[in-house]
Design an enzyme around this catalytic site. Sequence first.
Site, PDB file in Angstrom:
ATOM      1  N   LYS A 173       0.854  -1.175   0.000  1.00 14.97           N
ATOM      2  CA  LYS A 173       0.000   0.000   0.000  1.00 14.97           C
ATOM      3  C   LYS A 173       0.889   1.223   0.000  1.00 14.97           C
ATOM      4  O   LYS A 173       2.025   1.210   0.492  1.00 14.97           O
ATOM      5  CB  LYS A 173      -0.955   0.022   1.199  1.00 14.97           C
ATOM      6  CG  LYS A 173      -0.317   0.113   2.576  1.00 14.97           C
ATOM      7  CD  LYS A 173       0.047   1.488   3.058  1.00 14.97           C
ATOM      8  CE  LYS A 173      -1.105   2.453   2.932  1.00 14.97           C
ATOM      9  NZ  LYS A 173      -0.666   3.833   3.410  1.00 14.97           N
ATOM     10  N   THR A 184       3.377   6.855   3.022  1.00 18.69           N
ATOM     11  CA  THR A 184       3.572   5.705   3.888  1.00 18.69           C
ATOM     12  C   THR A 184       3.485   4.444   3.053  1.00 18.69           C
ATOM     13  O   THR A 184       2.484   4.177   2.439  1.00 18.69           O
ATOM     14  CB  THR A 184       2.489   5.622   4.968  1.00 18.69           C
ATOM     15  OG1 THR A 184       1.216   5.929   4.369  1.00 18.69           O
ATOM     16  CG2 THR A 184       2.721   6.631   6.063  1.00 18.69           C
ATOM     17  N   GLU A 270      -1.082   9.806  -5.216  1.00 16.77           N
ATOM     18  CA  GLU A 270      -2.219  10.681  -4.944  1.00 16.77           C
ATOM     19  C   GLU A 270      -2.380  11.708  -6.061  1.00 16.77           C
ATOM     20  O   GLU A 270      -1.476  12.492  -6.349  1.00 16.77           O
ATOM     21  CB  GLU A 270      -2.024  11.387  -3.605  1.00 16.77           C
ATOM     22  CG  GLU A 270      -2.186  10.437  -2.431  1.00 16.77           C
ATOM     23  CD  GLU A 270      -1.892  11.067  -1.098  1.00 16.77           C
ATOM     24  OE1 GLU A 270      -2.268  10.457  -0.067  1.00 16.77           O
ATOM     25  OE2 GLU A 270      -1.281  12.150  -1.051  1.00 16.77           O
ATOM     26  N   THR A 397      -8.313  16.843   8.208  1.00 17.23           N
ATOM     27  CA  THR A 397      -9.600  17.395   8.609  1.00 17.23           C
ATOM     28  C   THR A 397     -10.765  16.735   7.900  1.00 17.23           C
ATOM     29  O   THR A 397     -11.897  16.870   8.337  1.00 17.23           O
ATOM     30  CB  THR A 397      -9.643  18.900   8.311  1.00 17.23           C
ATOM     31  OG1 THR A 397      -9.358  19.121   6.935  1.00 17.23           O
ATOM     32  CG2 THR A 397      -8.615  19.639   9.156  1.00 17.23           C
TER      33      THR A 397
END
Length: 397
Positions: A173, A184, A270, A397
């Site tokens: 992952k 990570t 991402e 958040t």
Amino acid sequence: MQVDPAGHVTSPRGFLAGAAYAGVKTYGEGKLDLAILVSERPCSTAAVFTRSRLHAAAVDIDRAKLAVRPARGVVVNAGVANASTGERGMADGYELARLAAARAGIPDDEMLVCSTGVIGHFLPMEKLAAAMPAIELTPAGGPLFARAIMTTDTRPKTGAVRFGPYTIGGACKGSGMIHPDMATMLAFLTTDAPVENACLDAAFRRAVDDSFNLVSVDGDTSPSDTAVIFANGAAGGDMISAGHPLASDFEAALRALCVHLAKEIARDGEGATKLVEFTVTGAATPEDARRLVRLLSTSYLLKSAIHGADPNWGRIAAVIGRSGVQLDEAAVAIDLCGTRVYERGRPTAFDPDALSAAMRGTDVTVAVHLGAGREAATGWGCDLSAEYVSINADYHT
């Protein structure tokens, strides 16, 4: 060697896996966030961990356990990294491993633990303990394990490869905070080959160095980076050690699978829309080749140009110039998507519209020749999109 992307960590014989939803990650249909992988028999084990001086509790726990004896299983939770959590984090990590060992029916000290997610938060132990009995460990559980360990990943990353009568399987992952220095990043590999521990450790370190340590999404390393391999010998045969006829085949297969998984991380970076492969040849030293690969893969100017399909090869030249690596300026050459754009100290004649069209694909290549020696390195990264900023602006958040 040909990697089967449909393979997984329980493709090798003698491995079981399973997963459940503990309520740590945001709820979604079919979501999983707690997983166990275990061998039905004792294993040789090798692991590589982050070099960050601020490391997660799981890293300290696993290093301590492996210093005493090999492991045969790992429990992974996603959503909370249990990093920078002090003594409580250590206690929680050991307790999570104990609960998983009991579920798997193995001794506590043979169960490793990994946690991934937000830094600075404590593990929700009541939720994790309550979910543990729901994990069903089966030979078909590999795909569930791969899904459960994801955080911002958009898809599971798995694969398997065969060499001789043996299989190596894997899952990893990682999508952001990826620039391993052993994002990570967690990687778990298994094999049913009987591999002696010293041989396994040496081969795994070399494979990790040529794969996970040459992939980058954003240049940020993680306190949780961990790569582990378990070899249980369930397929039988003589113990494979250095010098064994199958030792080189094992290492080649292991490297192929690690490279496949590393590329899957970069492709799923991402906000990424393109996988970028960086190749450096003609370097004076291996260190120079690897340094330039990592600098190219983390240049935000270059990553942005690639995202916009802008054939601005000057971004590449700028990185070469500031890298500090040895080079022969008159011999430096740059290729972008297979098109020579610079050589002998000056630009070449190429069709920028055609090159831009080639850069709009999902795979982009950058190749640099330094003319200073015979060393080379290849690594992987991705483009930089506005979506990356959006994901990380709202991550906590």
